[in-house]
Design an enzyme around this catalytic site. Structure first.
Site, PDB file in Angstrom:
ATOM      1  N   SER A  30      15.386  54.954  47.418  1.00 42.26           N
ATOM      2  CA  SER A  30      14.607  54.497  46.193  1.00 42.26           C
ATOM      3  C   SER A  30      14.916  53.190  45.493  1.00 42.26           C
ATOM      4  O   SER A  30      16.145  52.838  45.506  1.00 42.26           O
ATOM      5  CB  SER A  30      15.059  55.901  45.162  1.00 42.26           C
TER       6      SER A  30
ATOM      7  N   ASP B 262      14.051  63.680  41.688  1.00 39.58           N
ATOM      8  CA  ASP B 262      14.562  62.663  42.723  1.00 39.58           C
ATOM      9  C   ASP B 262      14.724  63.336  43.941  1.00 39.58           C
ATOM     10  O   ASP B 262      14.888  62.738  45.103  1.00 39.58           O
ATOM     11  CB  ASP B 262      15.718  61.723  42.318  1.00 39.58           C
TER      12      ASP B 262
ATOM     13  N   GLN C  82       7.758  56.836  41.690  1.00 35.53           N
ATOM     14  CA  GLN C  82       8.917  56.187  42.284  1.00 35.53           C
ATOM     15  C   GLN C  82       8.464  55.038  43.287  1.00 35.53           C
ATOM     16  O   GLN C  82       7.279  55.561  43.851  1.00 35.53           O
ATOM     17  CB  GLN C  82      10.107  57.231  42.751  1.00 35.53           C
TER      18      GLN C  82
END
Length: 373
Positions: free
Chosen positions: A301, A276, A352
């Site tokens: 996110s 991430d 993502q």
């Protein structure tokens, strides 16, 4: 006005809200604690610590992903290994209190096991995640690794392993922390706001002077538990301005600073943690914005998916994160990533979607520009 702590510990459920005071730094232990959880009741786990990155609204999302995976993994038999997870970020994770992970045992099959994880704070769901685990398959199976190029004969021709993208040796690159330190060295041109936030990041990894001397003797940098090095090294001027040459593609090498044991569950959780980092920011960089750009209004996110392809992948050896953002519109953007080890094995694939909004100031500026055309 108080400055929020950058890292909060909840170990043993005591001294909540106290910043860890590092006396001796064991980087492997730091990374293990960052992704670890503790059992508090049947199917209930609690985080041991949370980290607040500089400029972030809440705890690092990758840490929540990794801790959720670790908690779910603790409820399946030893022979199972994770092959995928799919998650949604619902609310910003506060670092002022621990996260409780509630596990639902959806299915225990002969080959696959499925778990759902709900991360809770103040009784509210802040994050949900589905994890799927699989037993090793010792039979003869079909296998290929291709670069994704089109063409009817391409898979046939490239059925053997395709090397990872060409890039530079990680040892020749500058670490992210060194980039920030180089920025601070330009004292005359660094705005006070940038100086404060950059110094805060460096303070997060400040080490005892005796250990610093040892690290310098071994040609190491002061750094976070994960050593991250962008292939496209930012200049101090780019860090200060928050602007870069637009590109929808980014690459970075990463590994843990310390050597880990052979617990491959730990390695997978750390890869999930690192997956991430610098991910959705690639979508902003496609438009020339860094995370500190005045043109950015919001960057966060929304969801995160990982497919684990290579159970033998080690997080304490260099891994290349190759990221591409193909689309952004309607205040959202999407990014895809591939993680390779130095042998060229595709270790994991990631995806993502995130919120990508420009600031009100930038919106007004673009409206005026459009009106003049």
């Amino acid at each position: 006005m108080t400055t929020p702590a950058t890292k909060i510990n909840f170990r043993e459920n005591q001294n909540e809200g106290i910043i860890e005071q590092l006396q001796d730094v064991d980087f492997a232990l730091k990374m293990k604690n960052a992704v670890d959880v503790q059992l508090i009741d049947t199917n209930l786990y609690m985080c041991k610590e949370l980290w607040l990155p500089w400029g972030a609204r809440g705890a690092f999302g990758g840490q929540v992903v990794a801790q959720a995976l670790r908690a779910a993994w603790d409820t399946v038999d030893e022979e199972f290994f994770v092959h995928s997870l799919h998650s949604y970020f619902i609310l910003a994770c506060s670092v002022e209190m621990p996260v409780i992970y509630r596990i639902q045992r959806v299915r225990d099959g002969k080959s696959y096991a499925t778990r759902t994880v709900t991360a809770l704070q103040k009784g509210k769901a802040i994050f949900i995640c589905s994890c799927s685990f699989v037993k090793p398959d010792d039979s003869v199976t079909l296998s290929h690794q291709v670069s994704g190029k089109s063409g009817s004969n391409y898979v046939q021709l490239m059925i053997c392993q395709t090397p990872m993208p060409r890039t530079v040796d990680p040892e020749t690159l500058t670490s992210d922390i060194e980039v920030l330190k180089n920025t601070l060295a330009i004292t005359e041109s660094v705005p006070e706001s940038v100086r404060k936030i950059t110094q805060k990041r460096i303070n997060e990894v400040r080490l005892p002077s005796s250990l610093i001397a040892q690290l310098h003797a071994h040609n190491f940098n002061q750094d976070l538990a994960i050593d991250s090095r962008a292939v496209r090294t930012l200049s101090p001027q780019q860090v200060i301005s928050g602007r870069v040459e637009p590109s929808p593609h980014s690459q970075r090498w990463f590994k843990t600073r310390g050597l880990l044991n052979d617990d491959m569950k730990l390695h997978a959780c750390i890869i999930a943690y690192a997956s991430d980092s610098g991910f959705i920011t690639t979508a902003a960089a496609a438009h020339g914005h860094l995370i500190n750009s005045k043109g950015l209004g919001m960057l966060a996110s929304l969801d995160h998916s990982i497919w684990f392809h290579y159970p033998a992948a080690r997080a304490d050896e260099w891994l290349l994160y190759d990221v591409f953002s193909p689309q952004a519109d309607n205040g959202r953007a999407i990014v895809f990533g591939k993680i390779y080890n130095q042998n060229g094995n595709l270790v994991a694939t990631t995806a993502q979607e995130g919120i990508l909004r420009i600031s009100q100031r930038e919106q007004e500026k673009r409206k005026k520009t459009a009106a003049c055309l």
